[in-house]
Design an enzyme around this catalytic site. Structure first.
Site, PDB file in Angstrom:
ATOM      1  N   GLY A 188       0.080   7.278 -11.328  1.00 17.95           N
ATOM      2  CA  GLY A 188      -0.961   6.925 -12.286  1.00 17.95           C
ATOM      3  C   GLY A 188      -2.329   7.150 -11.664  1.00 17.95           C
ATOM      4  O   GLY A 188      -2.472   7.129 -10.434  1.00 17.95           O
TER       5      GLY A 188
ATOM      6  N   GLN B 294     -11.092   6.145 -10.597  1.00 15.16           N
ATOM      7  CA  GLN B 294     -10.668   6.739  -9.322  1.00 15.16           C
ATOM      8  C   GLN B 294     -11.175   8.169  -9.143  1.00 15.16           C
ATOM      9  O   GLN B 294     -11.030   8.740  -8.066  1.00 15.16           O
ATOM     10  CB  GLN B 294      -9.140   6.703  -9.211  1.00 15.16           C
TER      11      GLN B 294
ATOM     12  N   CYS C 264      -1.800   2.535  -3.763  1.00 16.00           N
ATOM     13  CA  CYS C 264      -2.868   3.015  -4.627  1.00 16.00           C
ATOM     14  C   CYS C 264      -3.490   4.247  -3.978  1.00 16.00           C
ATOM     15  O   CYS C 264      -3.745   4.243  -2.771  1.00 16.00           O
ATOM     16  CB  CYS C 264      -3.920   1.920  -4.795  1.00 16.00           C
ATOM     17  N   LEU C 265      -3.713   5.290  -4.771  1.00 17.14           N
ATOM     18  CA  LEU C 265      -4.281   6.524  -4.212  1.00 17.14           C
ATOM     19  C   LEU C 265      -5.678   6.295  -3.640  1.00 17.14           C
ATOM     20  O   LEU C 265      -6.108   7.042  -2.761  1.00 17.14           O
ATOM     21  CB  LEU C 265      -4.329   7.627  -5.286  1.00 17.14           C
TER      22      LEU C 265
ATOM     23  N   HIS D 193      -1.516  -1.958 -13.370  1.00 18.23           N
ATOM     24  CA  HIS D 193      -2.278  -1.511 -12.201  1.00 18.23           C
ATOM     25  C   HIS D 193      -3.479  -0.663 -12.649  1.00 18.23           C
ATOM     26  O   HIS D 193      -4.597  -0.843 -12.161  1.00 18.23           O
ATOM     27  CB  HIS D 193      -1.334  -0.711 -11.287  1.00 18.23           C
ATOM     28  N   GLU D 194      -3.248   0.244 -13.605  1.00 19.07           N
ATOM     29  CA  GLU D 194      -4.318   1.154 -14.038  1.00 19.07           C
ATOM     30  C   GLU D 194      -5.387   0.420 -14.856  1.00 19.07           C
ATOM     31  O   GLU D 194      -6.572   0.705 -14.729  1.00 19.07           O
ATOM     32  CB  GLU D 194      -3.748   2.348 -14.816  1.00 19.07           C
TER      33      GLU D 194
ATOM     34  N   HIS E 217      -7.760  -1.190 -12.643  1.00 18.58           N
ATOM     35  CA  HIS E 217      -8.792  -0.254 -12.170  1.00 18.58           C
ATOM     36  C   HIS E 217      -9.946  -0.184 -13.165  1.00 18.58           C
ATOM     37  O   HIS E 217     -11.109  -0.186 -12.776  1.00 18.58           O
ATOM     38  CB  HIS E 217      -8.218   1.157 -12.002  1.00 18.58           C
TER      39      HIS E 217
HETATM   40 ZN    ZN Z   1      -4.576   2.384  -7.962  1.00 22.68          ZN
END
Ligand code: ZN
Length: 195
Positions: free
Chosen positions: A46, A51, A93-94, A135-136, A139
């Site tokens: 995701g 991000q 997480c990226l 999670h998204e 963000h």
């Molecule tokens: Zn993340």
């Protein structure tokens, strides 16, 4: 098209509460394709607009994490409700490379959103997809999964978190990453364009 790039903690846009999207144009559709490309290249499942330094309420996901496998989904202005149950599982997480921890999330929920073609999504989801969605959406609200950990669990991540912060400040000191003010100056333009 404006080039978008994955941003890493503590980039200030990761703490910015993204604004609802009022319009979708060709450029935004291209950005979404670029977001999928970045997500697959980084082996993620995701990716939220924050991000890639976009202050707008949109995220992409594919629970398989593999291009051409599993469904590619785009959620615009997502809202969740009717959250039920609690489940613990490991997350990463990226934008927080090298940081992983067990996070509590709702087991199931309803999500309402629009896809990239403007079609309404209104569905009950559970399991892994429900976790990705939570999670998204965090963000989009400027929240990172580490914010949901106990201070005890955070202790174990102290070293990795400080390394990220030190790397970021050192890139800002040498000028390879702009200052926080500069990083946030584009935000207003993106908001004017899409919100
Ligand atoms: Zn993340």
């Amino acid at each position: 098209m404006a080039a978008v790039q994955l941003v890493i903690h503590p980039h200030p846009v990761l703490r910015y509460s993204a604004k609802p999207i009022a319009r979708v144009d060709k450029e935004l559709k291209e950005i979404v394709q670029e977001m999928f490309r970045i997500m697959y290249a980084a082996h993620g499942v995701g990716l939220a607009a924050n991000q890639v330094a976009l202050p707008i309420r949109l995220f992409v996901c594919n629970p398989s994490g593999v291009q051409d496998e599993g469904p590619e989904m785009v959620f615009i202005n997502p809202v969740i409700s009717k959250q039920k149950g609690v489940e613990e599982a490991e997350e990463g997480c990226l934008s927080l490379p090298g940081v992983n921890a067990i996070v509590k999330r709702s087991k199931s929920l309803w999500v309402n959103a629009y896809d990239i073609s403007g079609k309404e999504i209104d569905a009950e989801v559970s399991g892994y997809l429900a976790r990705i969605i939570q999670h998204e959406i965090d963000h989009l609200d400027g929240v990172l999964f580490v914010d949901r950990l106990s201070s005890e669990s955070m202790k174990a991540l102290d070293n990795s978190m400080s390394t990220l912060t030190e790397d970021f400040s050192s890139r800002q000191r040498t000028g390879s990453t702009p200052s926080n003010d500069e990083l946030m100056s584009d935000i207003t333009d993106w908001e004017k364009k899409y919100c």
